[in-house]
Write an enzyme that holds these catalytic residues in place. Sequence first.
Site, mmCIF file in Angstrom:
data_model
loop_
_atom_site.group_PDB
_atom_site.id
_atom_site.type_symbol
_atom_site.label_atom_id
_atom_site.label_comp_id
_atom_site.label_asym_id
_atom_site.label_seq_id
_atom_site.Cartn_x
_atom_site.Cartn_y
_atom_site.Cartn_z
ATOM 1 C CG ASP A 1 -6.139 4.663 -7.566
ATOM 2 O OD1 ASP A 1 -6.255 4.181 -6.432
ATOM 3 O OD2 ASP A 1 -5.934 5.871 -7.779
ATOM 4 C CD GLU B 1 -6.697 8.570 2.764
ATOM 5 O OE1 GLU B 1 -5.643 8.689 2.133
ATOM 6 O OE2 GLU B 1 -6.807 8.901 3.963
#
Length: 278
Positions: free
Chosen positions: A60, A49
């Site tokens: 994030d 990923e």
Amino acid sequence: MTRYTKLFSALSAKNEGAFVPFIMLGAPTPEASLAIIRTVVAAGADALELGVPFSDPVADGPTIQRSHLRALDNGATVDSSLELIRQIRKEFPELPIGMLIYGNVAFTRGITQFYQEFADAGVDSILLPDVPVREGEPFIAAAKQAGIDPIFIAPAQASEATLEGVAQHSSGYIYAISRDGVTGTERQSSTRGLDKVVANVKRFGGAPILLGFGISTPEHVRDAIAAGASGAITGSALTSIIERHTTGTHPEPAQVTDLEALTEEIFAFVKDMKAATR
């Protein structure tokens, strides 16, 4: 068969789960990120990923936000990320490569062109973390036209309509999150209730489930698979290892202090995480 279907079929035959590390392209430097990717594959990672750095990574946590900045400080762009992907695909022709990219990148390049560029580079799937499935129609159409698997997030506390949409429109795999919030080991994953999260998503069928967010130890991986997931994705824990071997403070370009020590630590970490899938 796609690379994902081949992978999950082979792992199922061995009674194994998938371990998928997240790595930011270009962080801390392009050369170091390639060395890191080669290391995780050698240590047993089943798929990748990969992140494309973005200036406002809202989904994030602090650890991965800093990796976006490190890549950008060293001049990373979408075009340089595509070049790295082409190199990775050349080296690992059978490895599933997934991308985690913010939706603004797709809009800026044009949605159709965006998906085609990444397909041409050798990408198998794209997850846009800031695009929920209810807003996904133009992205799904462009992804399928380019031969890319669209991936959507199944939130821990999602409505039935959301879960049904995620199951219907995700191919390759479904990214189920073990808890709501942002990525990161700043908030450790609680493995309590994982079976309920997985069962909730599985009610609607669809692609294999990979659990993410706060997965940082082999125990977390074992618990994810015991809960019925097909594997686990780890990002912040791996990024923290990279950060410990990096100098430089934003906006100064970062450098790796000792690449051999960094790759040795990453190899050991990934080997242990993969072992937990068996």
